[in-house]
Motif scaffolding. Sequence first.
Motif, PDB file in Angstrom:
ATOM      1  N   LYS A  46      35.161 -76.442-100.478  1.00  0.00           N
ATOM      2  CA  LYS A  46      35.843 -77.187-101.677  1.00  0.00           C
ATOM      3  C   LYS A  46      35.313 -76.801-103.042  1.00  0.00           C
ATOM      4  O   LYS A  46      36.071 -76.868-103.770  1.00  0.00           O
ATOM      5  CB  LYS A  46      36.082 -78.645-101.262  1.00  0.00           C
ATOM      6  CG  LYS A  46      36.828 -78.866-100.037  1.00  0.00           C
ATOM      7  CD  LYS A  46      38.622 -78.394-100.285  1.00  0.00           C
ATOM      8  CE  LYS A  46      39.302 -79.034 -99.054  1.00  0.00           C
ATOM      9  NZ  LYS A  46      40.691 -78.780 -99.298  1.00  0.00           N
ATOM     10  N   PHE A 334      33.060 -74.680 -95.303  1.00  0.00           N
ATOM     11  CA  PHE A 334      34.295 -75.581 -95.329  1.00  0.00           C
ATOM     12  C   PHE A 334      34.270 -76.001 -93.637  1.00  0.00           C
ATOM     13  O   PHE A 334      33.768 -75.196 -92.678  1.00  0.00           O
ATOM     14  CB  PHE A 334      35.430 -74.860 -95.673  1.00  0.00           C
ATOM     15  CG  PHE A 334      36.585 -75.772 -95.057  1.00  0.00           C
ATOM     16  CD1 PHE A 334      37.233 -76.959 -96.093  1.00  0.00           C
ATOM     17  CD2 PHE A 334      37.694 -75.288 -94.302  1.00  0.00           C
ATOM     18  CE1 PHE A 334      38.244 -77.743 -95.693  1.00  0.00           C
ATOM     19  CE2 PHE A 334      38.627 -75.816 -93.890  1.00  0.00           C
ATOM     20  CZ  PHE A 334      38.933 -77.096 -94.566  1.00  0.00           C
ATOM     21  N   PRO A 336      36.789 -77.748 -91.085  1.00  0.00           N
ATOM     22  CA  PRO A 336      38.273 -77.961 -91.032  1.00  0.00           C
ATOM     23  C   PRO A 336      38.353 -79.372 -90.202  1.00  0.00           C
ATOM     24  O   PRO A 336      39.312 -80.054 -90.349  1.00  0.00           O
ATOM     25  CB  PRO A 336      38.947 -76.999 -90.175  1.00  0.00           C
ATOM     26  CG  PRO A 336      37.579 -76.218 -89.443  1.00  0.00           C
ATOM     27  CD  PRO A 336      36.663 -76.387 -90.487  1.00  0.00           C
ATOM     28  N   PRO A 339      37.956 -82.009 -93.772  1.00  0.00           N
ATOM     29  CA  PRO A 339      38.148 -81.185 -94.827  1.00  0.00           C
ATOM     30  C   PRO A 339      37.950 -81.756 -96.303  1.00  0.00           C
ATOM     31  O   PRO A 339      38.020 -80.970 -97.194  1.00  0.00           O
ATOM     32  CB  PRO A 339      39.820 -81.109 -94.658  1.00  0.00           C
ATOM     33  CG  PRO A 339      40.184 -82.186 -93.847  1.00  0.00           C
ATOM     34  CD  PRO A 339      38.960 -82.563 -92.881  1.00  0.00           C
TER      35      PRO A 339
END
Length: 407
Positions: A46, A334, A336, A339
Motif C-alpha cells: 500500500k 501486500f 490480501p 489488506p
Amino acid sequence: MKIAVEGCMHGELDIVYDTLRKLEEAEGIKIDLLLCCGDFQAVRNKDDLRCVNVPQKYRTMNSFWKYYSGQAVAPYPTIFIGGNHEASNYLWELYYGGWAAPNIYFLGFAGVVKFGNIRIGGLSGIHKQHNYHSGHYERPPYNEQTIRSVYHVRHYDVLKLMHVKEPLDIFLSHDWPLGITEYGNWQKLIRDKKYFEEEVKNRTLGSKPAAELLNKLKPPYWFSAHLHCQFPAIIQHGDNGPTTKFLALDKCLPGRNFLQVIDIPSNPGPYEIQYDEEWLAITRRFNSILPLTRRRFTMRDEQLDTQDDREWVRSKLITRGFRPFDFVQTAPSFNPSNPVAGSSITGSCKNPQTVSFLQLLELPYLLDSSTSEGVHTNESGSQPGNMLDDEDIELPDEDEDAADDDE
C-alpha cells in the motif's frame, strides 16, 4: 529468439503471462523473453501504491506483489522500463537497474543489458521540457508536484545513452519519438484518435529526446507505449542507411493490441540477462556528475572518452561474472488477508542490489543525497545555473496519459 513485447502493463502481470501461455499453446512456439514499455507498476504494498501518480479510482494492487513476495514466479524473463504511472519510490531504489522481483528486471532510469547476444536499451519516463534539465531532486515521500516530476526524463540520462557506440538490437521508450508519425499511417491514427490530430499536424506529438536517440542509435527495433494505441512505422536513416522498425502498443485490456511477438536471429541459448560492458563503462564515467538537485544541469554534447573505463570494467566483469546481483526484498509485500496493513515506510531504501552494483564499479552511493526539506547536498553533478523557483515549474494535468485513460 522469440521476444514478446507488451505496451502498458498497469500491473496486470497475471493477464499478460496467461496470454503468452495461451499463445505458445496455440502457435506451438516458445517465448524466450518479455519486454514491457512502461507503466509496469511494480507495486509491492500500500505504501508503494501511494507513490503512483494515478487518480484514486485506479489505485489498485493488481498482481505484481505476488511475484515480489514469491507467491508466483514470472514464467518468462521480463525486462521493463518505467512510464508515468509507476511506484516511483521503488524504482528510485533501482535507479541503475536491477531485479524488481525474481526473473523481472528493471532497466533503470536509462540502461542497456544483454540477453543472450541481443543488446536491449531503454529510457524510462516521459518528456516534459520544464524538468528536462533538472537533476533528480525528488525523494519520497512525494508531494503533489514531485509525484509527477519524478518520472520526467532528464537530460543527464539521455546524455549517457547518446554515448552508446556499439549497435543496439532493441530500444524501449515509454514516449513515442517526436515526428515518428511521419513514417507511418498517421491518417489512420487521427481517424482512430481524433484528439491527436492537432499534435500530429503541428509535429508536437512525442518526445524530442527520444527522437534524438532514435537518430543517433538507429536500432533495428524500437518499441513504445503511453498513447494507448497501436502504431507501426518504418524509419529509413539516410539514403543507404539502416532502417528501424517502430511499433507502439496499447495497454493491457481485452480486445486491445497490447502484445506483439518478434523473431530475432540470435545465438543458441540458454539465454539470461547480463550486464552490458559498454553501458557499465558509461555509467562509471558519468556517475561523478549525477545531478541530484533542482539546479539546471547542462553539458556540452562532445563525446567523452570511456575507453579506459571500458577496459577497467571488462577486467572486473571477467573476474566477477556478468550476471546482475541477486534480487533482495526491501519492503514487506501486500498481504490480501490483511489488506489495510501498511509498512509505514516513508523514505527510500538503500537497495542491496544497487549498493553491490556501485561497489563493483567502485562508485559512491549518491541516491540519498538530500535533506528532508528537499535541498540536496550533492552539488557535484550540476554545472552552474539558476535554481528554479516553484512558479517556474509547470504542474502537469492530473492524468498525463492519452485521453482514453478512462476506457
